[in-house]
Enzyme design. Structure first.
Site, mmCIF file in Angstrom:
data_model
loop_
_atom_site.group_PDB
_atom_site.id
_atom_site.type_symbol
_atom_site.label_atom_id
_atom_site.label_comp_id
_atom_site.label_asym_id
_atom_site.label_seq_id
_atom_site.Cartn_x
_atom_site.Cartn_y
_atom_site.Cartn_z
ATOM 1 N N GLU A 128 0.593 -0.934 -0.149
ATOM 2 C CA GLU A 128 -0.426 -0.337 -0.321
ATOM 3 C C GLU A 128 0.830 1.018 -0.139
ATOM 4 O O GLU A 128 1.004 1.859 1.088
ATOM 5 C CB GLU A 128 -0.603 -0.403 1.568
ATOM 6 C CG GLU A 128 -1.717 1.253 0.639
ATOM 7 C CD GLU A 128 -3.380 1.162 2.589
ATOM 8 O OE1 GLU A 128 -4.314 1.501 2.302
ATOM 9 O OE2 GLU A 128 -2.884 0.511 3.444
ATOM 10 N N ALA A 135 -2.434 8.043 5.967
ATOM 11 C CA ALA A 135 -1.534 7.663 7.226
ATOM 12 C C ALA A 135 -0.633 7.383 6.952
ATOM 13 O O ALA A 135 0.179 6.528 7.242
ATOM 14 C CB ALA A 135 -2.400 6.655 8.286
ATOM 15 N N HIS A 136 0.027 8.298 5.786
ATOM 16 C CA HIS A 136 1.526 7.613 5.225
ATOM 17 C C HIS A 136 2.319 8.523 5.184
ATOM 18 O O HIS A 136 1.652 9.808 4.953
ATOM 19 C CB HIS A 136 1.333 6.710 3.582
ATOM 20 C CG HIS A 136 0.636 5.835 3.764
ATOM 21 N ND1 HIS A 136 1.188 4.711 2.923
ATOM 22 C CD2 HIS A 136 -1.554 5.318 3.571
ATOM 23 C CE1 HIS A 136 0.246 3.871 2.983
ATOM 24 N NE2 HIS A 136 -1.523 4.380 3.297
ATOM 25 N N HIS A 141 -9.769 0.415 0.285
ATOM 26 C CA HIS A 141 -10.890 1.095 0.611
ATOM 27 C C HIS A 141 -11.818 2.417 0.397
ATOM 28 O O HIS A 141 -11.605 2.750 -0.177
ATOM 29 C CB HIS A 141 -10.262 1.303 2.342
ATOM 30 C CG HIS A 141 -9.120 1.928 2.218
ATOM 31 N ND1 HIS A 141 -8.919 3.359 1.558
ATOM 32 C CD2 HIS A 141 -7.338 1.982 2.967
ATOM 33 C CE1 HIS A 141 -7.537 3.867 1.355
ATOM 34 N NE2 HIS A 141 -6.490 2.663 2.101
ATOM 35 N N ARG A 201 -21.306 16.584 -10.158
ATOM 36 C CA ARG A 201 -20.970 17.379 -11.735
ATOM 37 C C ARG A 201 -18.815 17.133 -11.506
ATOM 38 O O ARG A 201 -18.022 17.154 -12.599
ATOM 39 C CB ARG A 201 -20.340 18.765 -11.268
ATOM 40 C CG ARG A 201 -21.524 19.533 -11.365
ATOM 41 C CD ARG A 201 -21.340 21.241 -11.805
ATOM 42 N NE ARG A 201 -23.149 21.351 -12.303
ATOM 43 C CZ ARG A 201 -23.463 22.609 -10.791
ATOM 44 N NH1 ARG A 201 -23.326 22.054 -9.629
ATOM 45 N NH2 ARG A 201 -24.927 22.726 -10.998
ATOM 46 N N GLY A 256 -18.240 1.618 10.985
ATOM 47 C CA GLY A 256 -18.745 2.534 11.183
ATOM 48 C C GLY A 256 -17.801 3.642 11.598
ATOM 49 O O GLY A 256 -18.581 4.804 11.691
ATOM 50 N N HIS A 275 -14.695 4.245 9.190
ATOM 51 C CA HIS A 275 -14.086 5.109 8.085
ATOM 52 C C HIS A 275 -15.536 5.090 6.993
ATOM 53 O O HIS A 275 -15.490 6.158 6.806
ATOM 54 C CB HIS A 275 -13.564 3.514 7.302
ATOM 55 C CG HIS A 275 -12.076 3.419 8.272
ATOM 56 N ND1 HIS A 275 -11.860 3.170 9.647
ATOM 57 C CD2 HIS A 275 -11.194 4.077 7.651
ATOM 58 C CE1 HIS A 275 -10.822 3.333 9.610
ATOM 59 N NE2 HIS A 275 -9.510 4.012 8.669
ATOM 60 N N ASP A 311 -8.031 -3.461 7.357
ATOM 61 C CA ASP A 311 -7.179 -2.055 7.312
ATOM 62 C C ASP A 311 -6.985 -2.141 8.729
ATOM 63 O O ASP A 311 -6.008 -1.048 9.567
ATOM 64 C CB ASP A 311 -7.247 -1.285 6.623
ATOM 65 C CG ASP A 311 -6.821 -0.203 6.576
ATOM 66 O OD1 ASP A 311 -5.531 0.236 6.374
ATOM 67 O OD2 ASP A 311 -7.085 0.998 6.512
ATOM 68 N N ILE A 334 -7.695 9.287 10.059
ATOM 69 C CA ILE A 334 -7.723 7.819 11.082
ATOM 70 C C ILE A 334 -6.256 7.537 10.285
ATOM 71 O O ILE A 334 -5.694 7.239 9.099
ATOM 72 C CB ILE A 334 -9.241 7.575 9.893
ATOM 73 C CG1 ILE A 334 -10.450 8.739 10.495
ATOM 74 C CG2 ILE A 334 -9.206 6.032 10.549
ATOM 75 C CD1 ILE A 334 -11.697 8.011 9.885
#
Length: 370
Positions: A117, A128-129, A204, A215, A237, A239, A261, A295
């Protein structure tokens, strides 16, 4: 050793057998019968295939890059018998070292594969990278990591709008590896082109990508709209709203894949943890980068994901398929995900409230019946 386990019902992944008996022959499944002599009675339970987690970073206080055995032990207690080890963005040298450490576990059958990932993700949707680790994909870099893996990498997440991103999708797919679109700021049109080049996964869905606007439909509509793409959902509940999970799973029952995840805090108390190089604070079961609102993975296990999905209104057999049959097909696995003759004897016994009562992996009890 063979086992015959009777349950209130057995769901094979395709059909429900009331009062069924799951029969194993050593590490493999022999058959599922509607009535037969049995060794173990679980008459208040539903037996389903062992869960398959296509996207997991950690649990039990550890990450796959630190203590893979601790991670596996935690998730196996919660019914996951087949796990992909996901790695967050790092330098190529660090990732190469992590791949070499995990590859023997894949070849030994303890893991079903490795998921990269990153580091080929959008800085605008990095989640979170660590920003410093992100880079545009170069064919030579991808080849270096995949060659080091020696066939053990099963998925690579790519932001296709990056320079070289579409070619990277084609390169990964051309090696028979799942190319997944994620951590992306791409337009609808670019993601459509990525799918045409071989992308088959949505990392995800909804998270770390632009929202669907009337649009500017962006990647979400492109991914939802193509039947060739598997749709990962983090069903905690946090993410994704559970009503939206229900909508997607009910509307795309053959493509939805429930994932965790999960990071190190899965199965653990609130506190301070690490995700790659980033410090993470977990409060009320929600993981965020320390001092931020971002997150940082989940603290989910797949049995909890199943309960959330069913509580949201998803039919229980559809929910079970989304963490067994579907992820196995997503990853191209032929011997897990369903209770079919010749498959690995991986099964989970669930009580009336969908809590894990027993776990069987390759014919051996990991969690013995109570």
């Amino acid at each position: 050793m063979s086992l015959a386990i009777r349950a209130r019902r057995v769901f094979t992944g395709t059909s429900v057998v009331e009062g069924g008996v799951l029969v194993t022959d050593g590490p493999r499944i022999a058959e599922v019968l509607p009535d037969a002599p049995f060794d173990v009675a679980l008459d208040d339970c539903t037996i389903v295939p062992g869960f398959v987690d296509a996207h997991c970073h950690g649990g039990g206080g550890a990450s796959f890059s630190g203590d893979a055995e601790a991670v596996l032990a935690l998730h196996r207690r919660h019914g996951t018998t087949s796990t992909v080890a996901s790695l967050v963005s790092q330098s190529l040298d660090v990732l190469q070292g992590q791949i070499r450490e995990l590859s023997p576990l894949v070849k030994a059958g303890e893991l079903i594969g490795i998921h990269l990932e990153g580091p080929w993700l959008s800085p605008a949707r990095k989640g979170a990278h660590p920003a410093a680790a992100l880079r545009a994909p170069m064919a030579s870099d991808i080849a270096t990591l995949l060659d080091a893996a020696d066939g053990t990498v099963v998925m690579v997440t790519i932001a296709p709008e990056l320079d070289g991103g579409l070619d990277a999708v084609a390169l990964v797919a051309g090696r028979g590896i799942v190319a997944a679109v994620g951590h992306t700021d791409a337009s609808y049109e670019v993601v459509r082109e990525a799918i045409a080049r071989g992308a088959r996964g949505a990392t995800h869905l909804f998270n770390a990508m632009p929202p669907l606007l009337h649009r500017a439909p962006g990647p979400i509509l492109a991914l939802l709209d193509d039947d060739r793409v598997w749709l990962e959902l983090i069903c905690d509940g946090v993410h994704v709203d559970l009503d939206l999970v229900r909508y997607v799973v009910a509307g795309q029952p053959g493509r939805a894949v429930l994932i965790t995840d999960a990071m190190a805090a899965a199965g653990c108390a609130d506190g301070d943890y690490q995700l790659g190089d980033l410090p993470v604070e977990v409060c009320c079961g929600v993981a965020r980068i320390a001092g931020q609102d971002t997150i940082a993975g989940s603290t989910l296990t797949l049995d909890a994901a199943l309960r959330h999905a069913i509580a949201s209104g998803v039919d229980w057999t559809t929910a079970v398929r989304a963490l067994t049959v579907n992820p196995a097909a997503y990853l191209g696995l032929s011997d897990v995900g369903s209770l079919a003759a010749g498959h690995w004897a991986d099964a989970v016994a669930l009580d009336a409230d969908w809590n894990v009562r027993a776990v069987l992996r390759r014919g051996d009890w990991l969690v013995e019946p109570t």
